[in-house]
Design a protein around this motif. Sequence first.
Motif, PDB file in Angstrom:
ATOM      1  N   MET A 114      75.868  23.550  25.140  1.00  0.00           N
ATOM      2  CA  MET A 114      75.046  24.333  26.067  1.00  0.00           C
ATOM      3  C   MET A 114      74.891  25.768  25.607  1.00  0.00           C
ATOM      4  N   GLU A 115      75.850  26.266  24.816  1.00  0.00           N
ATOM      5  CA  GLU A 115      75.727  27.625  24.299  1.00  0.00           C
ATOM      6  C   GLU A 115      74.467  27.793  23.456  1.00  0.00           C
ATOM      7  N   GLN A 116      74.042  26.692  22.825  1.00  0.00           N
ATOM      8  CA  GLN A 116      72.857  26.742  21.976  1.00  0.00           C
ATOM      9  C   GLN A 116      71.594  27.034  22.793  1.00  0.00           C
ATOM     10  N   ASP A 117      71.648  26.739  24.100  1.00  0.00           N
ATOM     11  CA  ASP A 117      70.452  26.857  24.945  1.00  0.00           C
ATOM     12  C   ASP A 117      70.437  28.140  25.775  1.00  0.00           C
ATOM     13  N   ARG A 118      71.401  29.026  25.542  1.00  0.00           N
ATOM     14  CA  ARG A 118      71.442  30.252  26.350  1.00  0.00           C
ATOM     15  C   ARG A 118      70.289  31.195  26.002  1.00  0.00           C
ATOM     16  N   ILE A 119      69.859  31.170  24.756  1.00  0.00           N
ATOM     17  CA  ILE A 119      68.753  32.021  24.311  1.00  0.00           C
ATOM     18  C   ILE A 119      67.572  31.137  23.972  1.00  0.00           C
ATOM     19  N   VAL A 120      66.436  31.430  24.580  1.00  0.00           N
ATOM     20  CA  VAL A 120      65.233  30.641  24.356  1.00  0.00           C
ATOM     21  C   VAL A 120      64.206  31.498  23.633  1.00  0.00           C
ATOM     22  N   ASP A 121      63.734  31.033  22.499  1.00  0.00           N
ATOM     23  CA  ASP A 121      62.706  31.744  21.741  1.00  0.00           C
ATOM     24  C   ASP A 121      61.349  31.523  22.381  1.00  0.00           C
ATOM     25  N   GLN A 122      60.577  32.617  22.478  1.00  0.00           N
ATOM     26  CA  GLN A 122      59.235  32.501  23.036  1.00  0.00           C
ATOM     27  C   GLN A 122      58.351  33.550  22.382  1.00  0.00           C
ATOM     28  N   GLU A 123      57.222  33.133  21.858  1.00  0.00           N
ATOM     29  CA  GLU A 123      56.310  34.063  21.191  1.00  0.00           C
ATOM     30  C   GLU A 123      55.611  34.948  22.215  1.00  0.00           C
ATOM     31  N   GLY A 124      55.446  36.227  21.861  1.00  0.00           N
ATOM     32  CA  GLY A 124      54.782  37.162  22.765  1.00  0.00           C
ATOM     33  C   GLY A 124      54.137  38.317  22.010  1.00  0.00           C
ATOM     34  N   MET A 125      53.371  39.125  22.731  1.00  0.00           N
ATOM     35  CA  MET A 125      52.685  40.281  22.150  1.00  0.00           C
ATOM     36  C   MET A 125      53.157  41.549  22.862  1.00  0.00           C
ATOM     37  N   LEU A 126      53.438  42.588  22.076  1.00  0.00           N
ATOM     38  CA  LEU A 126      53.970  43.843  22.612  1.00  0.00           C
ATOM     39  C   LEU A 126      52.835  44.838  22.871  1.00  0.00           C
ATOM     40  N   TYR A 127      52.845  45.421  24.093  1.00  0.00           N
ATOM     41  CA  TYR A 127      51.923  46.511  24.466  1.00  0.00           C
ATOM     42  C   TYR A 127      52.756  47.760  24.702  1.00  0.00           C
ATOM     43  N   ASN A 128      52.447  48.838  24.001  1.00  0.00           N
ATOM     44  CA  ASN A 128      53.162  50.111  24.207  1.00  0.00           C
ATOM     45  C   ASN A 128      52.187  51.274  23.966  1.00  0.00           C
ATOM     46  N   GLN A 129      52.731  52.464  23.906  1.00  0.00           N
ATOM     47  CA  GLN A 129      51.945  53.690  23.692  1.00  0.00           C
ATOM     48  C   GLN A 129      50.884  53.891  24.786  1.00  0.00           C
ATOM     49  N   PHE A 130      51.291  53.606  26.037  1.00  0.00           N
ATOM     50  CA  PHE A 130      50.400  53.910  27.169  1.00  0.00           C
ATOM     51  C   PHE A 130      50.360  55.429  27.380  1.00  0.00           C
ATOM     52  N   ASN A 131      49.179  55.984  27.641  1.00  0.00           N
ATOM     53  CA  ASN A 131      49.044  57.427  27.821  1.00  0.00           C
ATOM     54  C   ASN A 131      49.624  57.889  29.148  1.00  0.00           C
ATOM     55  N   THR A 132      49.461  57.080  30.204  1.00  0.00           N
ATOM     56  CA  THR A 132      49.936  57.484  31.532  1.00  0.00           C
ATOM     57  C   THR A 132      50.711  56.347  32.175  1.00  0.00           C
ATOM     58  N   VAL A 133      51.452  56.697  33.221  1.00  0.00           N
ATOM     59  CA  VAL A 133      52.187  55.698  33.989  1.00  0.00           C
ATOM     60  C   VAL A 133      51.217  54.754  34.686  1.00  0.00           C
ATOM     61  N   ASN A 134      50.075  55.299  35.128  1.00  0.00           N
ATOM     62  CA  ASN A 134      49.078  54.464  35.810  1.00  0.00           C
ATOM     63  C   ASN A 134      48.560  53.344  34.903  1.00  0.00           C
ATOM     64  N   ASP A 135      48.345  53.698  33.625  1.00  0.00           N
ATOM     65  CA  ASP A 135      47.902  52.658  32.677  1.00  0.00           C
ATOM     66  C   ASP A 135      48.951  51.559  32.548  1.00  0.00           C
ATOM     67  N   GLN A 182      39.347  48.526  31.102  1.00  0.00           N
ATOM     68  CA  GLN A 182      39.910  49.544  31.971  1.00  0.00           C
ATOM     69  C   GLN A 182      40.188  50.849  31.243  1.00  0.00           C
ATOM     70  N   ARG A 183      40.347  50.811  29.912  1.00  0.00           N
ATOM     71  CA  ARG A 183      40.751  52.012  29.202  1.00  0.00           C
ATOM     72  C   ARG A 183      39.764  53.170  29.355  1.00  0.00           C
ATOM     73  N   PRO A 184      38.446  52.973  29.281  1.00  0.00           N
ATOM     74  CA  PRO A 184      37.532  54.118  29.471  1.00  0.00           C
ATOM     75  C   PRO A 184      37.669  54.750  30.846  1.00  0.00           C
ATOM     76  N   LYS A 185      37.874  53.903  31.880  1.00  0.00           N
ATOM     77  CA  LYS A 185      38.025  54.442  33.225  1.00  0.00           C
ATOM     78  C   LYS A 185      39.276  55.282  33.332  1.00  0.00           C
ATOM     79  N   SER A 186      40.355  54.803  32.733  1.00  0.00           N
ATOM     80  CA  SER A 186      41.611  55.546  32.796  1.00  0.00           C
ATOM     81  C   SER A 186      41.500  56.861  32.077  1.00  0.00           C
ATOM     82  N   SER A 187      40.757  56.885  30.952  1.00  0.00           N
ATOM     83  CA  SER A 187      40.600  58.121  30.182  1.00  0.00           C
ATOM     84  C   SER A 187      39.786  59.140  30.958  1.00  0.00           C
TER      85      SER A 187
END
Length: 476
Positions: A406-427, A468-473
């Motif tokens: 069961m230790e082998q199943d504690r971590i599950v791999d899942q592909e994903g995409m990272l979003y960062n470098q947002f200009n504001t908290v609202n974004d 949404q990015r033009p509106k936020s800018s």
Amino acid sequence: MSSQFANLQEYIGSLPANVIQNIYGHPASCLAIFRDLPVLARTIIMRFICLPNSETTGQPQPISQGVVSSWINPSHQNTYKIISRMLVKLGIWNEIGTDWQLDATFRNNLTGAIFGGTTYWLDETDSTAGPSERNVKKLDELNAYSSTRWDCVLQYLVNPDRGQITRDTIDVFVHAKLLRRNEDTSSSSTDPYTITGAGFQFLLMNRRSQVWFFIINSLETRQQRGEDISEHLIFLFQLSFATFGKDYSCEKFSSVKENFLQHLRELGLTWQKTRKIKRYFPTKLAIELASGLSTNGFVDQQYGTDEIQSGFLIVETNYRVYAYTNNDLYLKITALFCKMLYRFPNMSVGLITRQSIRRALSKEISADLILNFLKSHAHPQMRKRLLENKPLIPTTISDQIRLWEMEQDRIVDQEGMLYNQFNTVNDFELIEKYAKDLNVLLWSNAQKRCIIVSKAGHEEVRRFWKMQRPKSSNES
């Protein structure tokens, strides 16, 4: 595992129609398949072959399906329907309108096999003239040879070594997914192949089922190379009617059939002193082969009563395993999930550790397979626990092995995409809320303004963010 056929009929029924017809062209094949059929099927076929041929066509006489059904007790009609489908799939029965007709080739050769009138199935040339001393082989020697050769094949599966078996046999192991190639072969000490979970399960089968499973996968690889496997199957069926301890001639074999004979020789199904001596002895592995599938199947958990597989393992609550055997094969199998400590002439000691179990798990050997092996080879002293209403394997051991799995199943791999470098908290909050609404948000961190969305939801989130990015800018 591939080729998971429950019995001989399923395998023959899976072959192309032209191959099946070629197989039925020999009496040995027809008799071997006939005797492997259920009793009801054999009874019906015997009624068919005793009927005279049609006077108009000269073919086996068709019989109305209603008449055949009337032969069967009403309580067994469901069984009759299953058998009817099976006989059609095997090409033994042909459905002509509302009639059943027995295949002419099958009928003629089965009749010859049962009532006589056919020639010898294997070439016995010069066998009655008194074989020379080099062709005499004792029965005990043949048994020992076949056991040694098959053990050699299995030992390669446990501990791959290029020098033990031929390339053809390795290809069969890989085709059957009993072995897989090692991705990391940078070190010279690394084996090019490693056993898989299916390979470990293969080792748990009884010997006859192991041989059938291997032979069928061997035939599949040869079929892929363009060979006519009907010739090989007929030869195997012929061997099943050979006399144990009697030698046969292979002088008239084609080069392809000669190559197949050498493959059987490597597996321990035939013995031949040298290739130059054109005589061979079938061993019991070959003679008993045709009845191997119907008895136990390929992948069930029936382990048979082979002498080598008698109980020899004692498992203690201190995680020590005592193996009372000097058989190298079963000691190597035990070493797949145990850390071996000592070896004595008739007993070896191993230790079940977290590292040894994790090593086995990395080879696709599950906790269930390990526990099944320990149970199937438990020493008679261990089996006395059952009389005391105690589990055969101590609960401490079985539970811990499962926990390590069961230790082998504690971590599950899942592909994903990272979003960062947002200009504001609202974004950040806007994209986070949208990803949550779509149920594609895998992780987010408000302080670092980072969001990870699933790969499936990436395109939708990116499209929304571009809108949404033009509106936020402008708002900022």
